[in-house]
Design a protein around this motif. Structure first.
Motif, PDB file in Angstrom:
ATOM      1  N   ALA A  79      -1.688  14.369   1.893  1.00  0.00           N
ATOM      2  CA  ALA A  79      -2.901  15.073   2.315  1.00  0.00           C
ATOM      3  C   ALA A  79      -2.783  15.601   3.742  1.00  0.00           C
ATOM      4  N   TYR A  80      -2.036  14.883   4.596  1.00  0.00           N
ATOM      5  CA  TYR A  80      -1.916  15.268   6.003  1.00  0.00           C
ATOM      6  C   TYR A  80      -0.516  14.883   6.480  1.00  0.00           C
ATOM      7  N   PRO A  81       0.403  15.838   6.588  1.00  0.00           N
ATOM      8  CA  PRO A  81       1.801  15.527   6.889  1.00  0.00           C
ATOM      9  C   PRO A  81       2.025  14.750   8.179  1.00  0.00           C
ATOM     10  N   ASN A  82       1.103  14.844   9.154  1.00  0.00           N
ATOM     11  CA  ASN A  82       1.262  14.114  10.414  1.00  0.00           C
ATOM     12  C   ASN A  82       0.732  12.683  10.347  1.00  0.00           C
ATOM     13  N   ALA A  83       0.253  12.272   9.192  1.00  0.00           N
ATOM     14  CA  ALA A  83      -0.196  10.881   9.051  1.00  0.00           C
ATOM     15  C   ALA A  83       0.965   9.941   9.346  1.00  0.00           C
ATOM     16  N   ASP A  84       0.681   8.897  10.124  1.00  0.00           N
ATOM     17  CA  ASP A  84       1.714   7.956  10.537  1.00  0.00           C
ATOM     18  C   ASP A  84       1.564   6.663   9.722  1.00  0.00           C
ATOM     19  N   VAL A  85       1.959   5.550  10.301  1.00  0.00           N
ATOM     20  CA  VAL A  85       2.062   4.302   9.550  1.00  0.00           C
ATOM     21  C   VAL A  85       0.697   3.693   9.222  1.00  0.00           C
ATOM     22  N   LEU A  86       0.703   2.888   8.180  1.00  0.00           N
ATOM     23  CA  LEU A  86      -0.447   2.061   7.833  1.00  0.00           C
ATOM     24  C   LEU A  86      -0.792   1.176   9.016  1.00  0.00           C
ATOM     25  N   ASN A  87      -2.041   1.200   9.463  1.00  0.00           N
ATOM     26  CA  ASN A  87      -2.453   0.336  10.568  1.00  0.00           C
ATOM     27  C   ASN A  87      -3.968   0.345  10.682  1.00  0.00           C
ATOM     28  N   GLY A  88      -4.575  -0.818  10.535  1.00  0.00           N
ATOM     29  CA  GLY A  88      -6.023  -0.932  10.655  1.00  0.00           C
ATOM     30  C   GLY A  88      -6.604  -1.714   9.493  1.00  0.00           C
ATOM     31  N   ILE A  89      -7.187  -2.869   9.791  1.00  0.00           N
ATOM     32  CA  ILE A  89      -7.813  -3.728   8.792  1.00  0.00           C
ATOM     33  C   ILE A  89      -9.154  -4.174   9.344  1.00  0.00           C
ATOM     34  N   ALA A  90     -10.212  -3.986   8.566  1.00  0.00           N
ATOM     35  CA  ALA A  90     -11.543  -4.427   8.984  1.00  0.00           C
ATOM     36  C   ALA A  90     -12.197  -5.187   7.846  1.00  0.00           C
ATOM     37  N   PHE A  91     -12.862  -6.274   8.189  1.00  0.00           N
ATOM     38  CA  PHE A  91     -13.531  -7.130   7.207  1.00  0.00           C
ATOM     39  C   PHE A  91     -14.996  -7.266   7.568  1.00  0.00           C
ATOM     40  N   ASP A  92     -15.868  -6.935   6.619  1.00  0.00           N
ATOM     41  CA  ASP A  92     -17.303  -7.106   6.805  1.00  0.00           C
ATOM     42  C   ASP A  92     -17.687  -8.437   6.177  1.00  0.00           C
ATOM     43  N   SER A  93     -17.869  -9.452   6.998  1.00  0.00           N
ATOM     44  CA  SER A  93     -18.118 -10.802   6.495  1.00  0.00           C
ATOM     45  C   SER A  93     -19.473 -10.940   5.818  1.00  0.00           C
ATOM     46  N   THR A  94     -20.385  -9.998   6.054  1.00  0.00           N
ATOM     47  CA  THR A  94     -21.712 -10.101   5.436  1.00  0.00           C
ATOM     48  C   THR A  94     -21.691  -9.751   3.954  1.00  0.00           C
ATOM     49  N   ASN A  95     -20.749  -8.904   3.548  1.00  0.00           N
ATOM     50  CA  ASN A  95     -20.700  -8.505   2.137  1.00  0.00           C
ATOM     51  C   ASN A  95     -19.309  -8.609   1.525  1.00  0.00           C
ATOM     52  N   GLY A  96     -18.329  -9.071   2.307  1.00  0.00           N
ATOM     53  CA  GLY A  96     -16.987  -9.279   1.794  1.00  0.00           C
ATOM     54  C   GLY A  96     -16.150  -8.023   1.643  1.00  0.00           C
ATOM     55  N   LYS A  97     -16.617  -6.898   2.174  1.00  0.00           N
ATOM     56  CA  LYS A  97     -15.865  -5.656   2.027  1.00  0.00           C
ATOM     57  C   LYS A  97     -14.691  -5.602   3.009  1.00  0.00           C
TER      58      LYS A  97
ATOM     59  N   PHE B  24       0.821  -1.209   0.000  1.00  0.00           N
ATOM     60  CA  PHE B  24       0.000   0.000   0.000  1.00  0.00           C
ATOM     61  C   PHE B  24       0.860   1.266   0.000  1.00  0.00           C
ATOM     62  N   THR B  25       2.010   1.198  -0.646  1.00  0.00           N
ATOM     63  CA  THR B  25       2.875   2.370  -0.744  1.00  0.00           C
ATOM     64  C   THR B  25       2.125   3.573  -1.310  1.00  0.00           C
ATOM     65  N   ASN B  26       1.309   3.324  -2.324  1.00  0.00           N
ATOM     66  CA  ASN B  26       0.575   4.432  -2.957  1.00  0.00           C
ATOM     67  C   ASN B  26      -0.371   5.122  -1.976  1.00  0.00           C
ATOM     68  N   LEU B  27      -1.054   4.358  -1.118  1.00  0.00           N
ATOM     69  CA  LEU B  27      -1.989   4.964  -0.168  1.00  0.00           C
ATOM     70  C   LEU B  27      -1.257   5.628   0.991  1.00  0.00           C
ATOM     71  N   VAL B  28      -0.114   5.074   1.405  1.00  0.00           N
ATOM     72  CA  VAL B  28       0.699   5.726   2.428  1.00  0.00           C
ATOM     73  C   VAL B  28       1.143   7.097   1.937  1.00  0.00           C
ATOM     74  N   ASN B  29       1.625   7.145   0.696  1.00  0.00           N
ATOM     75  CA  ASN B  29       2.060   8.420   0.123  1.00  0.00           C
ATOM     76  C   ASN B  29       0.908   9.402  -0.005  1.00  0.00           C
ATOM     77  N   GLU B  30      -0.255   8.900  -0.393  1.00  0.00           N
ATOM     78  CA  GLU B  30      -1.422   9.770  -0.536  1.00  0.00           C
ATOM     79  C   GLU B  30      -1.841  10.342   0.808  1.00  0.00           C
ATOM     80  N   ALA B  31      -1.841   9.499   1.849  1.00  0.00           N
ATOM     81  CA  ALA B  31      -2.231   9.959   3.184  1.00  0.00           C
ATOM     82  C   ALA B  31      -1.281  11.041   3.682  1.00  0.00           C
ATOM     83  N   ARG B  32       0.015  10.863   3.468  1.00  0.00           N
ATOM     84  CA  ARG B  32       1.002  11.818   3.968  1.00  0.00           C
ATOM     85  C   ARG B  32       1.032  13.091   3.146  1.00  0.00           C
TER      86      ARG B  32
END
Length: 272
Positions: free
Chosen positions: A237-255, A227-235
């Motif tokens: 947009a917001y210079p204080n953005a820190d590391v990639l962290n957080g994964i959630a799975f919705d088992s009802t719809n696979g999202k 997810f290098t591209n999203l890390v770069n995008e987050a930083r």
């Protein structure tokens, strides 16, 4: 150890394409995946607001509701403390259902059988709350650091920042099993936030842009998302953005949803 307080030395300033409802990105862009680790592809489906004061430690979806847990690092870094609660996915607004005392550094969380489990970094103490009112039921202890937490429907699954992943009984907190995470080069350290998705453990690797797909039986890394591209995008947009962290799975719809510490966005992704 300045875990999760010192921003990664890999911090770079980059300009990335914006992400909206119609934007798609591929995990093959800007990757530097080590030979021998299968590269998994993904597409960004959508992006939602995320509170940049939230030092995200745990993320999960239960019965269609997004839940988050945070930590409280150095007071000099703007943050909103160690709490666990619900998040409105469309606005990013969080409702802090339970807040930890300052001596506890909040970490990962998971929900099993209408109970929310919330662990701490070095206190070796966890907390159990009854849903939906978040009344504290009990506390529990463990013998390692606490980093990430998920469950497979029967066991709590916890990381401690090494290459080890622990399986516990949710009622007695009796240790059931330990696996060691390894790839073709050997032990894989810094295993952090966890999510159990379709029979596999997905794990953030701290201070990297990677999410690893791990076989829970063997501990072998069977895939890697970059997810290098999203890390770069987050930083960007917001210079204080820190590391990639957080994964959630919705088992009802696979999202699947991902974010980072103090990131301005929560991303919905689709694995290809």
């Amino acid at each position: 150890m300045m875990k999760k307080i010192v921003y990664s030395s890999l911090l770079i300033t980059a300009i990335a394409s914006s992400c909206n409802n119609n934007d798609t990105q591929s995990g093959s862009e800007g990757t530097n995946v080590e030979a021998g680790t299968p590269r998994l592809q993904y597409t960004v489906v959508n992006a939602y607001p995320h509170d940049t004061n939230s030092f995200t430690q745990g993320l999960t979806i239960y019965n269609g509701q997004l839940y988050e847990s945070t930590g409280s690092p150095d007071p000099a870094i703007p943050n909103n403390g160690s709490w666990i609660g619900t998040v409105d996915i469309t606005t990013g607004k969080a409702d802090h259902k339970a807040t930890l005392a300052r001596e506890h550094f909040g970490e990962g969380m998971t929900i099993l059988n209408d109970k929310a489990y919330y662990i701490t970094w070095q206190s070796k103490t966890g907390f159990v709350y009854q849903l939906p009112d978040f009344k504290k039921i009990r506390e529990f202890s463990y013998n390692s650091d606490g980093w990430g937490l998920t469950n497979n429907g029967t066991s709590l699954i916890m990381s401690d920042g090494t290459n080890r992943i622990y399986f516990y009984s949710p009622d007695s907190m009796k240790l059931q099993n330990i696996i060691s995470v390894n790839d073709h080069n050997g032990p894989v350290p810094n295993i952090n936030e966890l999510e159990f998705i379709n029979g596999f453990i997905y794990a953030n690797q701290w201070e990297t842009p990677y999410i690893l797909k791990i076989d829970p039986a063997s501990g072998k890394v069977v895939g890697q998302l970059d997810f290098t591209n999203l890390v770069n995008e987050a930083r960007a947009a917001y210079p204080n953005a820190d590391v990639l962290n957080g994964i959630a799975f919705d088992s009802t719809n696979g999202k699947i949803f991902i974010t980072g510490k103090k990131w301005p966005k929560l991303y919905e992704i689709k694995l290809q």
